[in-house]
Design a protein around this motif. Structure first.
Motif, PDB file in Angstrom:
ATOM      1  N   ILE A  27      77.358  25.921  34.354  1.00 42.40           N
ATOM      2  CA  ILE A  27      77.527  26.597  33.064  1.00 42.40           C
ATOM      3  C   ILE A  27      76.191  26.720  32.325  1.00 42.40           C
ATOM      4  O   ILE A  27      75.395  25.793  32.346  1.00 42.40           O
ATOM      5  N   CYS A  31      75.077  33.795  35.167  1.00 46.74           N
ATOM      6  CA  CYS A  31      75.940  33.554  36.336  1.00 46.74           C
ATOM      7  C   CYS A  31      75.758  32.121  36.808  1.00 46.74           C
ATOM      8  O   CYS A  31      74.733  31.497  36.530  1.00 46.74           O
ATOM      9  N   TRP A  85      85.145  24.929  43.377  1.00 50.76           N
ATOM     10  CA  TRP A  85      84.744  25.187  41.994  1.00 50.76           C
ATOM     11  C   TRP A  85      85.759  26.100  41.327  1.00 50.76           C
ATOM     12  O   TRP A  85      86.624  26.657  41.985  1.00 50.76           O
ATOM     13  N   THR A  87      86.266  28.894  37.617  1.00 44.60           N
ATOM     14  CA  THR A  87      85.832  29.426  36.329  1.00 44.60           C
ATOM     15  C   THR A  87      87.051  29.461  35.407  1.00 44.60           C
ATOM     16  O   THR A  87      88.192  29.490  35.867  1.00 44.60           O
ATOM     17  N   LEU A 118      83.852  22.942  37.232  1.00 42.01           N
ATOM     18  CA  LEU A 118      83.909  24.116  36.348  1.00 42.01           C
ATOM     19  C   LEU A 118      82.494  24.685  36.236  1.00 42.01           C
ATOM     20  O   LEU A 118      81.574  23.989  35.804  1.00 42.01           O
ATOM     21  N   GLY A 120      81.709  28.033  35.017  1.00 43.33           N
ATOM     22  CA  GLY A 120      81.474  29.117  34.065  1.00 43.33           C
ATOM     23  C   GLY A 120      82.774  29.629  33.508  1.00 43.33           C
ATOM     24  O   GLY A 120      83.850  29.103  33.829  1.00 43.33           O
ATOM     25  N   GLY A 121      82.668  30.642  32.655  1.00 40.56           N
ATOM     26  CA  GLY A 121      83.897  31.178  32.086  1.00 40.56           C
ATOM     27  C   GLY A 121      83.631  32.118  30.939  1.00 40.56           C
ATOM     28  O   GLY A 121      82.538  32.663  30.813  1.00 40.56           O
TER      29      GLY A 121
END
Ligand code: ADP
Ligand code: MG
Length: 326
Positions: A27, A31, A85, A87, A118, A120-121
């Protein structure tokens, strides 16, 4: 207290401890950067959970966090993939600190159990919707797909079937368990809110199962997906379905075989395997402490035929489908 977008990311979403070495960058940037192991393919899936549609209004923040990831991990399990992983896209009317804290407890508690990171998002304002995309790895040409069932294969399911549906009925006030089963209420509701993704069993089935799917829409609907993709049919013996111990007692009230076949949200694995796999499956069941039950057999004749003894059942509903008027 309500937090802004960047406070929520900084104080909550980026707080998971690092679980993996194949995340080059997590994060914080535009990207994430990931390295994919050699000789593996990337398995990707996304699921959207909408308040009032995928979880009842009163569901706790912790259960929402848990379930959002669990249903996605279940998709990886159904392919025999190793989770790596995910997102998180979250839309919410406001970012309440206490709510976020509990949401992340449920989410990261499950994520850390499977060493998924986690990475990204996106965080936006609107009605509560949680979207999780998961990624995992599976050996090239080895994934469990829906299209591999062959006539003669046996049909199996893990765990128990229809329990999440009974939990939902209890929450909605549409089912009253008889006194001798009242102690099961909590467990049935937990089956709805805290499904167990069968990740280890999915991986163990590689090389044994010919086709697999996770039960999200109900056994009948999900088995039909396998049948259609495999260009085969099946006979299913409803008396063999591994239902809750209270089911015979509440049969009529709960909706009969229809409920067991059409209830979704169990997230068990439904799969086919050639005759002669019984020993391997028994071993997997023991190793992962989870029943694996034979419920039918694949046939050449297309379509799904459900038998109760020698009676053939006609089903009104094939399970839940969005946009269909019931
Ligand atoms: P951009 O505007 O470039 O899309 P954002 O400002 O939306 O970036 O997000 C900043 C960083 O925080 C990105 O790395 C993004 O992946 C991450 N992020 C945003 N929302 C979430 C979330 N809900 N969970 C995890 N990471 C998030
Ligand atoms: Mg963004």
């Amino acid at each position: 207290m309500s937090l802004t977008e960047f406070q929520s990311i900084r104080d909550f979403f980026s707080k998971q401890s690092m679980q993996r070495t194949d995340v080059e960058l997590g994060i914080g940037d535009d990207c994430a950067l990931l390295s994919v192991p050699e000789n593996k393919v990337l398995a990707i899936s996304v699921d959207v959970l909408v308040k009032g549609v995928h979880f009842p209004e009163q569901t706790s923040a912790e259960d929402i966090g848990y379930k959002s990831l669990a249903v996605s991990l279940s998709d990886l399990a159904a392919m025999g993939a190793e989770p790596a992983w995910f997102t998180l896209a979250i839309t919410s009317p406001y970012m309440d600190e206490d709510w976020l804290n509990k949401f992340c407890q449920g989410l990261f508690g499950l994520a850390n159990r499977y060493n998924v990171q986690l990475i990204g998002g996106d965080t936006t304002t609107g009605p509560l919707v949680v979207t999780i995309q998961v990624g995992g790895y599976v050996a090239k040409n080895h994934a469990l797909r829906r299209g591999g069932a062959k006539a003669g294969d046996l049909v199996y399911v893990t765990g128990t079937i229809g329990e999440a549906g009974l939990g939902l009925k209890i929450l909605q006030g549409n089912l009253q368990l008889p006194d001798q089963y009242i102690h099961l209420s909590e467990k049935l509701i937990e089956r709805l809110n805290r499904p167990i993704p069968r990740v280890e069993i999915g991986k163990a089935l590689l090389g044994t199962a010919t086709a697999a799917i996770d039960v999200s829409d109900g056994v009948a609907a999900d088995l039909n997906h396998i049948l259609e993709m495999s260009h085969v049919g099946a006979r299913l013996e409803v008396g063999k379905l591994p239902v809750s111990e209270c089911f015979p007692e509440i049969f009529e009230q709960a909706g009969g075989w229809e409920q067991a076949l059409a209830a979704g949200d169990d997230y068990e694995l439904l799969f086919t395997a050639p005759e002669g796999s019984e020993g391997d499956l028994q071993q997997i069941a023991e190793e992962y402490n989870c029943n694996i039950t034979c419920i039918g057999q694949i046939e050449e004749q297309l379509g799904l035929r459900c038998y109760s003894g020698t009676n053939i059942l006609t089903l009104q509903s094939m399970g839940y489908e969005h946009f269909r008027e019931s």
